[in-house]
Design an enzyme around this catalytic site. Structure first.
Site, PDB file in Angstrom:
ATOM      1  N   GLY A 153     -17.692  28.007 -34.810  1.00  0.00           N
ATOM      2  CA  GLY A 153     -18.309  27.015 -35.687  1.00  0.00           C
ATOM      3  C   GLY A 153     -19.627  27.481 -36.300  1.00  0.00           C
ATOM      4  O   GLY A 153     -20.327  26.704 -36.931  1.00  0.00           O
ATOM      5  N   GLU A 209     -39.030  19.998 -47.704  1.00  0.00           N
ATOM      6  CA  GLU A 209     -39.239  20.992 -46.641  1.00  0.00           C
ATOM      7  C   GLU A 209     -37.922  21.436 -46.029  1.00  0.00           C
ATOM      8  O   GLU A 209     -37.723  22.612 -45.712  1.00  0.00           O
ATOM      9  CB  GLU A 209     -40.151  20.395 -45.562  1.00  0.00           C
ATOM     10  CG  GLU A 209     -40.490  21.299 -44.397  1.00  0.00           C
ATOM     11  CD  GLU A 209     -41.459  22.417 -44.774  1.00  0.00           C
ATOM     12  OE1 GLU A 209     -40.970  23.543 -44.927  1.00  0.00           O
ATOM     13  OE2 GLU A 209     -42.669  22.155 -44.916  1.00  0.00           O
ATOM     14  N   ASP A 211     -26.094  31.382 -50.412  1.00  0.00           N
ATOM     15  CA  ASP A 211     -26.942  30.401 -49.724  1.00  0.00           C
ATOM     16  C   ASP A 211     -28.378  30.927 -49.664  1.00  0.00           C
ATOM     17  O   ASP A 211     -29.330  30.216 -49.998  1.00  0.00           O
ATOM     18  CB  ASP A 211     -26.381  30.170 -48.313  1.00  0.00           C
ATOM     19  CG  ASP A 211     -27.298  29.345 -47.437  1.00  0.00           C
ATOM     20  OD1 ASP A 211     -27.211  28.116 -47.500  1.00  0.00           O
ATOM     21  OD2 ASP A 211     -28.107  29.942 -46.695  1.00  0.00           O
ATOM     22  N   LYS A 216     -32.127  29.546 -51.463  1.00  0.00           N
ATOM     23  CA  LYS A 216     -33.374  29.358 -50.713  1.00  0.00           C
ATOM     24  C   LYS A 216     -34.485  30.228 -51.292  1.00  0.00           C
ATOM     25  O   LYS A 216     -35.629  29.789 -51.428  1.00  0.00           O
ATOM     26  CB  LYS A 216     -33.139  29.677 -49.243  1.00  0.00           C
ATOM     27  CG  LYS A 216     -32.192  28.673 -48.581  1.00  0.00           C
ATOM     28  CD  LYS A 216     -31.693  29.185 -47.238  1.00  0.00           C
ATOM     29  CE  LYS A 216     -30.792  28.181 -46.534  1.00  0.00           C
ATOM     30  NZ  LYS A 216     -30.114  28.794 -45.361  1.00  0.00           N
ATOM     31  N   LYS A 237     -30.792  22.231 -50.715  1.00  0.00           N
ATOM     32  CA  LYS A 237     -31.248  23.511 -51.288  1.00  0.00           C
ATOM     33  C   LYS A 237     -30.594  23.816 -52.623  1.00  0.00           C
ATOM     34  O   LYS A 237     -31.225  24.344 -53.522  1.00  0.00           O
ATOM     35  CB  LYS A 237     -31.009  24.668 -50.333  1.00  0.00           C
ATOM     36  CG  LYS A 237     -29.563  24.891 -50.008  1.00  0.00           C
ATOM     37  CD  LYS A 237     -29.335  26.069 -49.088  1.00  0.00           C
ATOM     38  CE  LYS A 237     -27.919  26.002 -48.547  1.00  0.00           C
ATOM     39  NZ  LYS A 237     -27.720  25.043 -47.468  1.00  0.00           N
ATOM     40  N   GLU A 254     -18.499  29.030 -41.788  1.00  0.00           N
ATOM     41  CA  GLU A 254     -17.548  28.126 -42.445  1.00  0.00           C
ATOM     42  C   GLU A 254     -16.186  28.801 -42.594  1.00  0.00           C
ATOM     43  O   GLU A 254     -16.093  30.032 -42.611  1.00  0.00           O
ATOM     44  CB  GLU A 254     -18.042  27.769 -43.854  1.00  0.00           C
ATOM     45  CG  GLU A 254     -19.451  27.244 -43.931  1.00  0.00           C
ATOM     46  CD  GLU A 254     -19.531  25.774 -43.606  1.00  0.00           C
ATOM     47  OE1 GLU A 254     -18.501  25.068 -43.720  1.00  0.00           O
ATOM     48  OE2 GLU A 254     -20.629  25.319 -43.205  1.00  0.00           O
ATOM     49  N   ILE A 309     -38.542  26.070 -39.985  1.00  0.00           N
ATOM     50  CA  ILE A 309     -39.801  26.733 -40.345  1.00  0.00           C
ATOM     51  C   ILE A 309     -40.497  25.927 -41.432  1.00  0.00           C
ATOM     52  O   ILE A 309     -39.924  25.729 -42.494  1.00  0.00           O
ATOM     53  CB  ILE A 309     -39.561  28.159 -40.885  1.00  0.00           C
ATOM     54  CG1 ILE A 309     -38.669  28.960 -39.940  1.00  0.00           C
ATOM     55  CG2 ILE A 309     -40.878  28.859 -41.127  1.00  0.00           C
ATOM     56  CD1 ILE A 309     -38.300  30.342 -40.486  1.00  0.00           C
ATOM     57  N   GLY A 369     -34.599  25.531 -42.250  1.00  0.00           N
ATOM     58  CA  GLY A 369     -34.723  24.278 -41.491  1.00  0.00           C
ATOM     59  C   GLY A 369     -35.953  24.104 -40.628  1.00  0.00           C
ATOM     60  O   GLY A 369     -36.824  23.283 -40.932  1.00  0.00           O
ATOM     61  N   GLY A 394     -29.468  23.540 -38.024  1.00  0.00           N
ATOM     62  CA  GLY A 394     -29.254  22.718 -36.842  1.00  0.00           C
ATOM     63  C   GLY A 394     -29.790  21.330 -37.095  1.00  0.00           C
ATOM     64  O   GLY A 394     -30.813  21.171 -37.754  1.00  0.00           O
TER      65      GLY A 394
END
Lengths: 434, 434
Positions: B188, B130, B202, B206, B106, B191, B137, B135, B303
């Site tokens: 987890g 993609e 982030d 996107k 990204k 970060e 979608i 992820g 994921g």
């Protein structure tokens, strides 16, 4: 690159919406493609009176679809006639002439999609059908490309906007089915003959197409257990809400060890799920993949412009493929090497149930019902009765623990003869996996 | 048709998920394509220790990405390294060698997507991405093909799963941001350095990619007004709920006469909207088209397997295009003939606002705040104060009628010096168009 010429056959609602978008959005479409999409021919029964949007200037206007399909300048035939009669002829003739086809025809694709795709593949042309299911939701692009790498385990849909509108009106206003239907007919949301919508047949065609695409198996509408919404009353929403659920006409297709489990039927859905939030004439599809887990898609189910977007997007893709190669060479309808497997019998499925009764009150009712359930080895989960003064027409609900549908059907059949019942019990599955 | 050989560069989470799917789902992939997708080479820093899934037997295993890109048997380079350093080199070298690229990156695509697409287009290869946004979608497939015929008016997204998880935990449990963050880090989900997630960077990358695809304009992350979620407290959810709303880190891109209006910021959303129902680490995208109206897409934001589905689906599409032609020839990043337009200034937008204060209680507070608002010609809509015993740290909320952001910012700046304020006022827009 050279422009691509499209022939539009059928200028009803969807055809009109398609022409609007092709006209008004022409420059953006050309920017995206690198060439223009031109309407080279239009066929319509009332072509003389049809006023076309500015910028649509077809070289040919005709009442005879054969003129469009035979026109050598036409590279894509856009079938927007509907039905399975002349539409089938149009599609087959176009394929036979090596022309790609874009169609919005759910009935035709549900009934004969696999066969037409075989012909299209053999002819090396593309057969695109995004508009055939859930107008505004690009669910074909999603299944064909977006998540093609996944292995679909289940697909759920709310695929008939009219039924969903009627159900959510009953839910919101507590109005009876017949009244809501009459109002929907008055407003033009429902047809004069509402059967295709309210008895589930329209949704069934759409599920047949989506299940074929999702699982790569041949699915025909008659494979799908189908039940409509005519028996759903305001009482049912009151009881469903009390149970934390709502009721939707749910299309579902699941991969099981015994084959695909396919049904279109009213079902209870937990109220806090996203699917339960689908209101009015909207459509929605929930897909569960082995790798990608759950994804959800939502939009207008119908309407000239939302469906027109699907048609135009298909025209753009097919036009690009005509100019640069790459039609799909494998039928999306049947890519399973296993061949055509028989669907699994719905009746053997284990699930929780909602049984709604309307009775003339008297002592011993629960005991009689419970003894029939016990006889069929069905475990009762809860008995629920909301306050009511009408002892002659008293609704109440029994929910059942996981039970096979055939056992529940047997029990319901046994109950039908009980003299205190005002109508046969209504049995709805409770969809717990959403 | 001949098999297509893929080179995987980077075997972290996404690379591992991709290999799982390519291995376990190989026969269905081959059925769908008509040929096999084979992993011909793998590059990973720890290649000696990596245990590969059964069925993945690359001819080449290496620590040097150049070996993969230079391997003449490799037709698609799959860049799963991430970041903008070596990843850029990998992508550029692959394009220079005429190899198609699939990437999940990204940051790289947000920063340099338009430029890389130009190179890809010139080289006649495909650049698929993609997996770079949301992820699970398939939103690229939707924008690129599914609704390509529409003209997008607005796009809203919940694009950072970690932030959404944190916000919905604060909402459900009334726990403070810092505590939820610490717990998310322990589990987890976040970060050690959470800035990219909780400060909105982030999500900004996107949104830059999605806005470019949706509107065909060049959008760089620095064009996007960005504000994170660190200041959102449990109080804010209590007040938002009282107002019938919830709070989400909302990405939005709107076409206006002045250009695209772009922002990533916490905003109030009406609770009954579908977007408000997006809980936990899920992602969602809401698209409003001129013709197709509203559509909505929902799924896992990240994921190994959901993102792996995106990578594998891209590999399938690119492989099909390699065997049959038809890479896109027009950059999806900038198809507007208008060229690169400057985004509209966020500050001039008119909207309703939520202002939350924390004060040491004393007489005259509302009067002072109201006089500053009046001075800036901002109309107050409502004052809301929930019961509280802590007079030294009293939260309350003022909602504002539609007001320009610059006026609200001026007012908030003026308020900062008021001695009764425990912290600067928190100003969140109320998103009424969803």
């Amino acid at each position: 690159m050279r422009d691509v010429n499209v022939g539009i056959v059928g200028v009803g609602n969807v055809g009109g919406g398609t022409l609007d978008i092709l006209a008004e959005n022409a420059s953006q479409i050309a920017d995206k493609l690198g060439f223009r999409l031109k309407v080279g021919a239009i066929c319509s029964r009332s072509i003389d009176e049809k006023k076309l949007p500015a910028g649509i200037e077809p070289g040919r206007r005709t009442r005879d679809w054969r003129d469009v399909v035979a026109d050598p300048s036409i590279e894509i035939v856009c079938e927007l006639v509907g039905g399975t009669g002349v539409a089938a002829e149009i599609v087959e003739t176009a394929i036979a002439q090596g022309k790609s086809v874009v169609t919005a025809n759910k009935e035709l694709m549900a009934l004969r999609g696999a066969e037409l795709w075989e012909k299209a593949t053999a002819a090396g042309i593309n057969l695109a059908m995004e508009a055939s299911v859930a107008g505004g939701i690009p669910i074909h692009a999603v299944l064909r490309e977006g998540i093609s790498g996944d292995r679909i385990e289940a697909l759920f849909g709310i695929l008939n906007g009219t039924s969903n509108y009627i159900l959510t009106e009953i839910e919101k206003h507590g109005t009876a089915f017949e009244e809501v239907l009459a109002e929907a007919q008055r407003l033009g949301y429902a047809e004069a003959d509402p059967s295709a919508d309210v008895d589930g047949f329209d949704a069934r065609s759409k599920l047949a197409i989506l299940a074929a695409l999702a699982f790569g198996e041949k699915v025909t509408p008659s494979d799908i257990y189908t039940e409509g919404i005519r028996r759903i009353t305001p009482f049912d929403f009151q009881y469903a809400h009390k149970l934390g659920h709502t009721i939707r006409l749910l299309c579902s297709a699941r991969r099981t060890a015994e084959g695909l489990l396919l049904s279109v039927r009213p079902a209870l859905l937990p109220q806090q799920t996203i699917m339960a939030g689908v209101q009015g004439a909207y459509n929605a599809v929930w897909v569960r993949g082995q790798y990608g887990a759950d994804t959800f898609y939502y939009g207008r189910g119908a309407g000239p412009h939302p469906t027109g977007v699907a048609v135009v997007s298909d025209l753009m893709r097919v036009a690009r493929e005509i100019r640069s190669g790459s039609p799909e060479r494998v039928s999306p309808f049947a890519h399973e090497t296993l061949g055509a497997r028989k669907p699994a019998p719905v009746a053997s499925q284990q699930r929780a149930w909602y049984l709604r009764f309307r009775v003339t009150d008297k002592p011993g009712i629960i005991a009689s019902l419970a003894s029939i359930l016990a006889e069929k080895k069905i475990s009762l989960d809860a008995v629920l009765q909301l306050p009511s003064d009408d002892k002659d027409n008293l609704p109440f609900v029994i929910t059942l623990e996981n039970s096979a549908e055939h056992a529940v059907r047997d029990a319901v059949a046994r109950m039908a003869s009980l003299d205190f019942l005002r109508e046969p019990p209504l049995a709805l599955p409770m969809e717990t996996s959403l």
